[in-house]
Each structure stands twice: as structure tokens, then as C-alpha cells.
Design an enzyme around this catalytic site. Structure first.
Site, PDB file in Angstrom:
ATOM      1  N   CYS A 164      -9.590  -5.285  -3.543  1.00 25.22           N
ATOM      2  CA  CYS A 164      -8.423  -5.927  -2.925  1.00 25.22           C
ATOM      3  C   CYS A 164      -8.752  -7.222  -2.189  1.00 25.22           C
ATOM      4  O   CYS A 164      -7.844  -7.917  -1.719  1.00 25.22           O
ATOM      5  CB  CYS A 164      -7.749  -4.943  -1.991  1.00 25.22           C
ATOM      6  SG  CYS A 164      -7.496  -3.335  -2.773  1.00 25.22           S
ATOM      7  N   HIS A 302      -3.471  -7.870   6.393  1.00 27.70           N
ATOM      8  CA  HIS A 302      -3.662  -7.152   5.125  1.00 27.70           C
ATOM      9  C   HIS A 302      -2.766  -5.913   5.102  1.00 27.70           C
ATOM     10  O   HIS A 302      -2.187  -5.595   4.071  1.00 27.70           O
ATOM     11  CB  HIS A 302      -5.125  -6.749   4.956  1.00 27.70           C
ATOM     12  CG  HIS A 302      -5.402  -6.044   3.663  1.00 27.70           C
ATOM     13  ND1 HIS A 302      -5.231  -6.637   2.443  1.00 27.70           N
ATOM     14  CD2 HIS A 302      -5.812  -4.758   3.390  1.00 27.70           C
ATOM     15  CE1 HIS A 302      -5.539  -5.790   1.470  1.00 27.70           C
ATOM     16  NE2 HIS A 302      -5.881  -4.638   2.015  1.00 27.70           N
ATOM     17  N   LYS A 331       3.191  -6.527   2.407  1.00 22.17           N
ATOM     18  CA  LYS A 331       3.074  -5.410   1.461  1.00 22.17           C
ATOM     19  C   LYS A 331       4.383  -4.629   1.329  1.00 22.17           C
ATOM     20  O   LYS A 331       4.610  -3.979   0.304  1.00 22.17           O
ATOM     21  CB  LYS A 331       1.948  -4.461   1.912  1.00 22.17           C
ATOM     22  CG  LYS A 331       0.567  -5.117   2.071  1.00 22.17           C
ATOM     23  CD  LYS A 331       0.014  -5.629   0.775  1.00 22.17           C
ATOM     24  CE  LYS A 331      -1.481  -5.946   0.841  1.00 22.17           C
ATOM     25  NZ  LYS A 331      -1.911  -7.006   1.779  1.00 22.17           N
ATOM     26  N   HIS A 336       1.149  -3.539  -2.964  1.00 17.99           N
ATOM     27  CA  HIS A 336      -0.247  -3.973  -2.861  1.00 17.99           C
ATOM     28  C   HIS A 336      -0.746  -4.352  -4.256  1.00 17.99           C
ATOM     29  O   HIS A 336      -0.986  -3.487  -5.096  1.00 17.99           O
ATOM     30  CB  HIS A 336      -1.086  -2.845  -2.268  1.00 17.99           C
ATOM     31  CG  HIS A 336      -2.503  -3.257  -1.965  1.00 17.99           C
ATOM     32  ND1 HIS A 336      -2.994  -4.518  -2.224  1.00 17.99           N
ATOM     33  CD2 HIS A 336      -3.530  -2.562  -1.403  1.00 17.99           C
ATOM     34  CE1 HIS A 336      -4.257  -4.582  -1.866  1.00 17.99           C
ATOM     35  NE2 HIS A 336      -4.603  -3.411  -1.360  1.00 17.99           N
ATOM     36  N   PHE A 393      -8.703  -6.838   3.265  1.00 21.12           N
ATOM     37  CA  PHE A 393      -9.793  -5.870   3.333  1.00 21.12           C
ATOM     38  C   PHE A 393      -9.772  -5.018   2.071  1.00 21.12           C
ATOM     39  O   PHE A 393      -8.728  -4.828   1.461  1.00 21.12           O
ATOM     40  CB  PHE A 393      -9.626  -4.976   4.577  1.00 21.12           C
ATOM     41  CG  PHE A 393      -9.398  -5.756   5.845  1.00 21.12           C
ATOM     42  CD1 PHE A 393     -10.289  -6.742   6.237  1.00 21.12           C
ATOM     43  CD2 PHE A 393      -8.276  -5.528   6.629  1.00 21.12           C
ATOM     44  CE1 PHE A 393     -10.081  -7.474   7.407  1.00 21.12           C
ATOM     45  CE2 PHE A 393      -8.056  -6.245   7.794  1.00 21.12           C
ATOM     46  CZ  PHE A 393      -8.961  -7.222   8.183  1.00 21.12           C
ATOM     47  N   PHE A 395     -11.793  -1.652  -0.371  1.00 23.45           N
ATOM     48  CA  PHE A 395     -12.743  -0.551  -0.487  1.00 23.45           C
ATOM     49  C   PHE A 395     -14.159  -1.122  -0.596  1.00 23.45           C
ATOM     50  O   PHE A 395     -14.375  -2.192  -1.163  1.00 23.45           O
ATOM     51  CB  PHE A 395     -12.444   0.281  -1.730  1.00 23.45           C
ATOM     52  CG  PHE A 395     -11.315   1.259  -1.557  1.00 23.45           C
ATOM     53  CD1 PHE A 395     -10.752   1.515  -0.319  1.00 23.45           C
ATOM     54  CD2 PHE A 395     -10.812   1.948  -2.652  1.00 23.45           C
ATOM     55  CE1 PHE A 395      -9.712   2.426  -0.157  1.00 23.45           C
ATOM     56  CE2 PHE A 395      -9.777   2.867  -2.518  1.00 23.45           C
ATOM     57  CZ  PHE A 395      -9.218   3.104  -1.274  1.00 23.45           C
TER      58      PHE A 395
END
Lengths: 407, 99
Positions: A164, A302, A331, A336, A393, A395
Site C-alpha cells: 500500500c 493513510h 478511504k 483502499h 503505511f 504491511f
């Protein structure tokens, strides 16, 4: 050091397939999220929500180029055409220069193609019957390579992949390389396509919305007390970055300035970035941009509506900027869009600067206690916007922030 | 070799849908590369489409001699004829399961 300007933008999003349509949707407070009841057939998937891009026509891309494209590469190529057109640049030979660079990526190769590829592989007990072009849709640099083919570009090409934060990394890297004088022009962005496994990735770790399957319009609710996770979407965002020198030489019009940014890995947890590491990246981004916290007018968060991430980000923004900082997340409108979200949000930020209006967080009815400590925007807010910090941000503990300024 | 009209129709259909070739270009004498604009990647995919459409196995080595659309018709017809002469496929799945 060279200044870096945005001279063109192209967007594909759940709110529309060009920059104008997307930003109109944001200003009108619409959402692209809809229910996907057909996903109920997948065992173990409990989030049946997504935000697809509207239908589009790909026939302007020649078949011999398009045959190697999945949906994400198609969207990225069409967005690249839009960005080049706005920058006053034509696809083809005139683009080719050893000082021009494409930086684009996606979370992974095409999930649609991966599914069909491996389904057939298992059914046939081998590669029998695989199409020649399948691999070109699943290779990690599929988006970058396909965009290069679509715009007939021969030159430098990079393809970062950090889920992302992919397109934010593309933009920051482009800024770094132009600023350092290594390149004059960077075509930067990212793309991802909507697939039930994209929702499943988050659903498996209980980070996707499940309780609003029958009320999609209110499902994605960043910072809200009743948020229950993110809604996956799709899209592509492409920005043309140019050095002041080359932009001025050809008489191009700057839309905004990229002032800086940084990407840092927190190295502690794959899914749970902490407020402390988020603060570190924002402070480093400010340092690299030469901007002070008090010079930032708005933070584009984010915030994906996960129970953990939103609270940590609100705490981090409050820690860096204090409680009066204007904050919103897009979002709730866009869903997303994974590798596209950083570029799409950067485009939205440029449009906010140009139109002097800040877009609020959609579906933020009641701020969750853990998300307090900043000035949450709940309505369109007129404002002179000089400088924006935009967070993304991902994973893997990937934390990024990008600084965008008016011109 | 005589090619059935059914084969010609099915090959033409896959050429139209698979490679976006207009119907008026689909004449037997059309060359795959020069007239229809296909390349080596398309040739691989063409074999896959023929195999899936006609449920046959096409020998990839034979592609080297396929130059025109008529050659494709013949290849498809011969592959179908050969298929009908083949014995039943071995019980591959059962053999796997017994391991």
C-alpha cells in the site's frame, strides 16, 4: 539541489476514470464502495465489499501491447496517457531520454491472472495450455513494463513493490533522483486491481470491514467509533515529475511542488505499525523537505478504517503537529486502492491545493476516543493550502510520507 | 486435405475473438504474419485456443510449417482426425492417487 514539480496527473479510481471525475466525486462526498454479494461463495471470506473503477475502453491501446496487460496495467496505461496529456507531453519517441525514468509498481502481479494461471496449472498437472502472455501479467514489474510499452518508452525503468505504500515510494524516489540531478523527468505511480483475494488478505487478519456488507455506502469509515476495517478498491495514479530546469525550458505549467518525503521500515511487526515509527517517518519527511511542522496546513492520513491503524496514526499526527492539525482520510470515498492509493491521494492533495478546499473524511460520524487529538475534517473546508503532508503505511511495517506544496 | 466448414467457422471465430482480426481479413490465403499481424507469441496462443475450442492436442512442432490461414485450418482438421484415432487417455488421476 533541483526543485521538483508536478506537471501532469492521471487517475483511475472508484469515483471516476480521470482526475476531474475523481475530485468531483470527492468534493460531492460520494463513495465508490459497493456490495459484492457474489463473494459470498468463497469459503472463509467474510468481507463482501469493494470499490471498483467504472467501466472503461482500452481499445486505444494496441492489441499487441494490451495482450500482456491485466486490468491494473490497463488502468495505469490510461492514467499515464492522461498525465502525459496534461503535462503537454506526447507518448512516443519524444519521451525517450536517458534522463527520463518510469517508476511504477503494484502490490503483486495480477491476482486475476494468478488465479487462472494456477487453476489451470493444477488441473493440467503442468504448464499445458498456458497462454504465452500470462507471465507478463503476473511478473512483479508488470505495471511498469506495460506502461512503458503503452507510451512507447525506451529508457530507465524501476518497479518498487511495497504493497500500500508502493506509489508513494515511487513518488519519493522520483523526487530524490530528480533532486539529486540524476534524472530530469520521472513518470511515477502505481496501480492495483480489485479481486476477492485482495479483500481476503485483509479479512484473514480481521482488518477488512465485515459488518457493513449490506450497507456499503457507510462501510469505510476512517477514525469513526463504529469502524470495523477497510474496504479494498482498485485504480491507478500517475504523476509526471520534472526538474524546474526542464519544466521551465519547455514552458510547462507546474501544478504543485514535491517538497520531499521519506520511506522507512519499522522492522517490528508485519501488520501493526506503531505511532512512534509513524512519528519518526513524518519528522524525517519534514526534515528532508525543509518544512517545519507549523508550515503544514493539512495532513492527508493513510487511515484505512482499521481498528488499530487509525488510532496509531491519529496519535502520531497529534504527536508531531499538535491537536489543531487539520486531518482527513479519503478511504471512505475511494476505498483502499492498495498500490495506487499513494498516487491517487497525492493527486487529490494537488487538487485540494489548486481549489483551496480540504476534503473531509467520509462516514466520520463520531470520532473514536483513540482517534482524537487532531482536528478531524467532517465537511468540505475552504482554506489556503500551502503545504500538505500525505501519509501511507503498508504491511511489512512500511511507513512513508510525502510533502506537497503550492506553487 | 478437405477441411470441414465447421472447423473453418471455429478457427475463424477464435481468430476474431482471440486476436481481434476483422472477418474480411479471414481468407484462406491470408498469411499469419504479413496479412493478419500475428507474431510468435500469438502463434503459441493460437494453438492453445485451437486445443481448447476443438478439445484436441496440437503438436507444437508443426507450427513451423504453418504460414497461412489455410494451413491453420488443415492443422486443426488433422489434429481433430488424429484425436479420433487415439486410444482413450490413460487414467492419469487414478495413477496419481495410488502413489
Amino acid at each position: 539541489m533541483n526543485k521538483v514539480f508536478v506537471t501532469g496527473m492521471g487517475a483511475f479510481s472508484s469515483l471516476g476514470n480521470d482526475v476531474g471525475s475523481m475530485f468531483a466525486g470527492l468534493r460531492e462526498g460520494r463513495t465508490g464502495v459497493r456490495a459484492f454479494p457474489e463473494w459470498r461463495q468463497y469459503n472463509g471470506l467474510y468481507s463482501h465489499l469493494g470499490a471498483p473503477a467504472p467501466a472503461y475502453d482500452v481499445m486505444k491501446i494496441p492489441r499487441t501491447v494490451r495482450r500482456a496487460m491485466s486490468r491494473m496495467s490497463e488502468m495505469a496505461s490510461l492514467a499515464a496517457f492522461e498525465a502525459l496529456a496534461q503535462a503537454g507531453l506526447a507518448p512516443g519517441a519524444a519521451l525517450n531520454s536517458p534522463r527520463t525514468l518510469i517508476i511504477m509498481g503494484s502490490t503483486s502481479g495480477s491476482p486475476f491472472t494468478l488465479e487462472t494461471y494456477f487453476r489451470k496449472l493444477f488441473e493440467k498437472h503442468g504448464p499445458e495450455g498456458q497462454l504465452s502472455t500470462s507471465f507478463f501479467k503476473v511478473m512483479n514489474h508488470s505495471v511498469a513494463a506495460n506502461v512503458a510499452a503503452a507510451i512507447e518508452f525506451n529508457g530507465a525503468l524501476l518497479s518498487p513493490a511495497s504493497a500500500c505504500s508502493t506509489s508513494t515510494q515511487s513518488l519519493i524516489l522520483g523526487w530524490e533522483l530528480i533532486k539529486a540531478g540524476l534524472y530530469d523527468r520521472v513518470i511515477a505511480g502505481g496501480a492495483d486491481e480489485l479481486h476477492y483475494m485482495s479483500a481476503a488478505i485483509f479479512d484473514i487478519v480481521q482488518a477488512a470491514s465485515r459488518t457493513y456488507n449490506d450497507r456499503p455506502e457507510i462501510a469505510s469509515r476512517p477514525f469513526d467509533k463504529k469502524r470495523d476495517g477497510l474496504v479494498v478498491s482498485e485504480g491507478a495514479g500517475v504523476l509526471i515529475l520534472e526538474s524546474e530546469k526542464i519544466m521551465s525550458a519547455r514552458g510547462a505549467t507546474p501544478l504543485a511542488e514535491i517538497r520531499g518525503g521519506t520511506y522507512q521500515c519499522d522492522g517490528t511487526h508485519m501488520t501493526q505499525s506503531s505511532a512512534e515509527t509513524m512519528m519518526t517517518v513524518m519528522r524525517e519527511g519534514l526534515t528532508r523537505s525543509g518544512l517545519k511542522p507549523e508550515e503544514i496546513d493539512y495532513v492527508n492520513a493513510h487511515a484505512t478504517a482499521t481498528t488499530h491503524g487509525d488510532g496509531e496514526e491519529a496519535r502520531a499526527i497529534s504527536g508531531v503537529f499538535g491537536s489543531d492539525m487539520a486531518v482527513s482520510s479519503l478511504k471512505g470515498h475511494l476505498g483502499h486502492s492498495l498500490a495506487a492509493c499513494g498516487a491517487l491521494e497525492a493527486i487529490a492533495c494537488v487538487e485540494m491545493i489548486k481549489s483551496s478546499v480540504l476534503i473531509p473524511t467520509r462516514n466520520l460520524d463520531e470520532v473514536a476516543p483513540e482517534c482524537e487529538g487532531v482536528r478531524h475534517l467532517k465537511v468540505n473546508t475552504p482554506a489556503r493550502v500551502r503545504n500538505i503532508l500525505s501519509n501511507n503505511f503498508a504491511f511489512g511495517g512500511m511507513n512513508t510520507c510525502l510533502l506537497i506544496s503550492e506553487v | 486435405m478437405t477441411v470441414s466448414s465447421n472447423i473453418i467457422e471455429q478457427v475463424n471465430a477464435l481468430m476474431k475473438t482471440g486476436f481481434e482480426i476483422p472477418a474480411e481479413k479471414l481468407v484462406p490465403t491470408a498469411t499469419l504474419v504479413g496479412d493478419l499481424g500475428l507474431d510468435s507469441l500469438d502463434a503459441v496462443d493460437m494453438l492453445v485456443y485451437i486445443e481448447e475450442t476443438l478439445n484436441v492436442k496440437v503438436e507444437g512442432e508443426r507450427l513451423a510449417n504453418v504460414k497461412t490461414l489455410q494451413d491453420v485450418y488443415v492443422l486443426a482438421q488433422e489434429s481433430l482426425s488424429n484425436e479420433s484415432l487415439q486410444p482413450q487417455a490413460p487414467l492419469h488421476l487414478e495413477a496419481q492417487g495410488s502413489q
